[in-house]
Design a protein around this motif. Structure first.
Motif, PDB file in Angstrom:
ATOM      1  N   SER A  99       0.627  -0.946  -0.145  1.00  0.00           N
ATOM      2  CA  SER A  99      -0.070   0.078   0.208  1.00  0.00           C
ATOM      3  C   SER A  99       0.799   1.080   0.136  1.00  0.00           C
ATOM      4  O   SER A  99       1.945   1.463   0.676  1.00  0.00           O
ATOM      5  N   MET A 100       0.559   2.073  -0.923  1.00  0.00           N
ATOM      6  CA  MET A 100       1.441   3.449  -0.795  1.00  0.00           C
ATOM      7  C   MET A 100       0.493   4.085   0.019  1.00  0.00           C
ATOM      8  O   MET A 100       1.551   5.267   0.693  1.00  0.00           O
TER       9      MET A 100
ATOM     10  N   THR B  53      -6.790  -2.731  -5.012  1.00  0.00           N
ATOM     11  CA  THR B  53      -8.274  -1.527  -5.302  1.00  0.00           C
ATOM     12  C   THR B  53      -7.841  -0.907  -6.552  1.00  0.00           C
ATOM     13  O   THR B  53      -6.517  -0.428  -6.904  1.00  0.00           O
TER      14      THR B  53
ATOM     15  N   SER C 139      -9.865   0.658 -15.274  1.00  0.00           N
ATOM     16  CA  SER C 139      -8.546   0.948 -14.350  1.00  0.00           C
ATOM     17  C   SER C 139      -7.823  -0.555 -15.232  1.00  0.00           C
ATOM     18  O   SER C 139      -5.420  -0.179 -14.195  1.00  0.00           O
TER      19      SER C 139
ATOM     20  N   ASN D 135      -8.434   9.097  -4.919  1.00  0.00           N
ATOM     21  CA  ASN D 135      -7.846   8.138  -3.452  1.00  0.00           C
ATOM     22  C   ASN D 135      -8.617   8.225  -2.757  1.00  0.00           C
ATOM     23  O   ASN D 135      -7.118   8.149  -1.380  1.00  0.00           O
TER      24      ASN D 135
ATOM     25  N   ASN E 115      -4.677   2.977   1.330  1.00  0.00           N
ATOM     26  CA  ASN E 115      -6.004   2.000   1.530  1.00  0.00           C
ATOM     27  C   ASN E 115      -5.901   0.700   1.425  1.00  0.00           C
ATOM     28  O   ASN E 115      -7.138   0.080   1.259  1.00  0.00           O
ATOM     29  N   THR E 116      -4.851   0.402   0.495  1.00  0.00           N
ATOM     30  CA  THR E 116      -5.265  -0.978   0.450  1.00  0.00           C
ATOM     31  C   THR E 116      -4.783  -1.688   1.701  1.00  0.00           C
ATOM     32  O   THR E 116      -4.901  -2.875   2.232  1.00  0.00           O
TER      33      THR E 116
ATOM     34  N   ALA F 197      -8.982   2.554  -9.607  1.00  0.00           N
ATOM     35  CA  ALA F 197     -10.169   3.404  -8.916  1.00  0.00           C
ATOM     36  C   ALA F 197     -11.541   3.050  -9.792  1.00  0.00           C
ATOM     37  O   ALA F 197     -11.929   1.817 -10.581  1.00  0.00           O
TER      38      ALA F 197
ATOM     39  N   VAL G 183      -1.007   1.454 -12.746  1.00  0.00           N
ATOM     40  CA  VAL G 183      -0.323   1.531 -14.428  1.00  0.00           C
ATOM     41  C   VAL G 183      -1.155   0.284 -14.841  1.00  0.00           C
ATOM     42  O   VAL G 183      -0.413  -0.558 -16.045  1.00  0.00           O
ATOM     43  N   HIS G 184      -2.636  -0.023 -14.658  1.00  0.00           N
ATOM     44  CA  HIS G 184      -3.513  -1.036 -15.099  1.00  0.00           C
ATOM     45  C   HIS G 184      -2.928  -2.536 -14.652  1.00  0.00           C
ATOM     46  O   HIS G 184      -3.393  -3.745 -15.008  1.00  0.00           O
TER      47      HIS G 184
ATOM     48  N   THR H  82      -4.312  -1.230  -7.703  1.00  0.00           N
ATOM     49  CA  THR H  82      -3.396  -0.528  -9.225  1.00  0.00           C
ATOM     50  C   THR H  82      -2.737   0.282  -9.729  1.00  0.00           C
ATOM     51  O   THR H  82      -3.212   1.322 -10.000  1.00  0.00           O
TER      52      THR H  82
HETATM   53  C1  LIG Z   1       1.151   5.914 -10.892  1.00  0.00           C
HETATM   54  C2  LIG Z   1      -0.273   5.885  -9.599  1.00  0.00           C
HETATM   55  C3  LIG Z   1      -0.885   5.056 -11.203  1.00  0.00           C
HETATM   56  C4  LIG Z   1      -2.006   4.140 -11.140  1.00  0.00           C
HETATM   57  N1  LIG Z   1      -2.813   4.251 -12.141  1.00  0.00           N
HETATM   58  C5  LIG Z   1      -4.281   3.170 -11.738  1.00  0.00           C
HETATM   59  C6  LIG Z   1      -4.206   2.453 -13.012  1.00  0.00           C
HETATM   60  O1  LIG Z   1      -3.719   2.328 -14.158  1.00  0.00           O
HETATM   61  N2  LIG Z   1      -6.037   1.581 -12.928  1.00  0.00           N
HETATM   62  C7  LIG Z   1      -6.220   2.419 -11.699  1.00  0.00           C
HETATM   63  O2  LIG Z   1      -7.623   1.800 -11.753  1.00  0.00           O
HETATM   64  N3  LIG Z   1      -5.830   3.895 -10.338  1.00  0.00           N
HETATM   65  C8  LIG Z   1      -4.390   3.403 -11.205  1.00  0.00           C
HETATM   66  N4  LIG Z   1      -3.829   4.395  -9.789  1.00  0.00           N
HETATM   67  C9  LIG Z   1      -4.779   4.055  -8.398  1.00  0.00           C
HETATM   68  C10 LIG Z   1      -4.644   3.620  -7.512  1.00  0.00           C
HETATM   69  O3  LIG Z   1      -5.013   2.338  -7.396  1.00  0.00           O
HETATM   70  C11 LIG Z   1      -4.672   3.638  -6.078  1.00  0.00           C
HETATM   71  O4  LIG Z   1      -4.461   4.647  -5.334  1.00  0.00           O
HETATM   72  C12 LIG Z   1      -4.840   2.433  -5.226  1.00  0.00           C
HETATM   73  O5  LIG Z   1      -5.888   2.068  -5.271  1.00  0.00           O
HETATM   74  C13 LIG Z   1      -4.579   3.383  -3.697  1.00  0.00           C
HETATM   75  O6  LIG Z   1      -4.583   2.480  -2.997  1.00  0.00           O
HETATM   76  P1  LIG Z   1      -3.227   2.172  -1.659  1.00  0.00           P
HETATM   77  O7  LIG Z   1      -3.540   3.616  -0.433  1.00  0.00           O
HETATM   78  O8  LIG Z   1      -3.447   1.032  -0.651  1.00  0.00           O
HETATM   79  O9  LIG Z   1      -1.973   2.754  -2.429  1.00  0.00           O
HETATM   80  C14 LIG Z   1      -2.962   4.830 -10.243  1.00  0.00           C
HETATM   81  C15 LIG Z   1      -1.905   4.805  -8.683  1.00  0.00           C
HETATM   82  C16 LIG Z   1      -0.482   5.615  -9.072  1.00  0.00           C
HETATM   83  C17 LIG Z   1      -0.038   6.044  -8.131  1.00  0.00           C
END
Ligand SMILES: Cc1cc2nc3c(=O)[nH]c(=O)nc-3n(C[C@H](O)[C@H](O)[C@H](O)COP(=O)(O)O)c2cc1C
Length: 187
Positions: free
Chosen positions: A9-10, A112, A121, A152, A13-14, A114, A58-59, A56
């Motif tokens: 998780s960054m 997780t 996504s 996010n 959310n995850t 979008a 970049v797909h 997720t």
């Molecule tokens: C560099 C980057 C690329 C992302 N690319 C996608 C994507 O291709 N498809 C998508 O649905 N969400 C994308 N997202 C949104 C992430 O899925 C979302 O930030 C993540 O689910 C949040 O989880 P976390 O809080 O655990 O990091 C991207 C986010 C980042 C930072």
């Protein structure tokens, strides 16, 4: 039954979804929760079920450069994002590619992503699912996606859904374990 939830998780959310899945699993199993960068090999070796999830990017599953991009998002005050303390290091892709990785006999995958159609996504959950099947683990349920807003933040009700999913996984995995045990006794 012993379950282990492994997550990456960054922005948190995850992790929050992983914690809710852990709480759901705990109704029927002994559960540990670990960030992929804090994983104890011994815990992994003792689990009957692994539930593995990540964001997720970049797909698909994250890569070093997408994680770097996520870090830069946290330095933009207008985004109101905080970097998870355990984020730096490897991701689920690196863990599942590592020949030293121990997988449990059973697994379920989640991600997780979008809140847009999955064709747009991408589907990291399906990639995690495929990686674990290739490692020889048995899937106990279809992979699951939990949705975040374009800012996010987790969509409403996703934590409840994750908890219910975790509970259903524990029931399904316990059933499979009992079937396997019974088969071994009869065989
Ligand atoms: C560099 C980057 C690329 C992302 N690319 C996608 C994507 O291709 N498809 C998508 O649905 N969400 C994308 N997202 C949104 C992430 O899925 C979302 O930030 C993540 O689910 C949040 O989880 P976390 O809080 O655990 O990091 C991207 C986010 C980042 C930072």
């Amino acid at each position: 039954m012993k379950a282990l939830v492994i997550y990456e998780s960054m922005f948190g959310n995850t992790r929050a979804i992983a914690e809710a899945v852990r709480d759901g699993l705990a109704t029927h199993a002994t559960v540990d929760l670990a960030n992929v960068n804090q994983l104890d090999m011994e815990d992994a070796g003792h689990a009957d079920l692994m539930v593995v999830g990540g964001p997720t990017h970049v797909h698909g599953m994250t890569r070093a450069r997408t994680r770097e991009e996520a870090v830069t998002w946290t330095t933009d005050p207008s985004k109101h994002l905080t970097l998870e303390p355990d984020a730096p290091g490897r991701g689920i892709r690196d863990w599942s590619d590592d020949p030293m990785t121990v997988v449990a006999p059973m697994f379920a995958a989640f991600a997780t992503r979008a809140d847009v159609p999955i064709l747009l996504s991408g589907n990291a959950a399906a990639q995690i699912d495929r990686a674990l099947r290739h490692r020889g683990s048995r899937r106990v349920a279809e992979s699951e996606n939990f949705l975040v807003t374009k800012e996010n933040r987790l969509q409403d009700d996703e934590l409840d859904r994750a908890r219910a999913w975790g509970e259903s996984l524990a029931v399904q995995a316990s059933r499979l374990l009992t079937t396997v045990d019974r088969g071994a006794d009869e065989g």
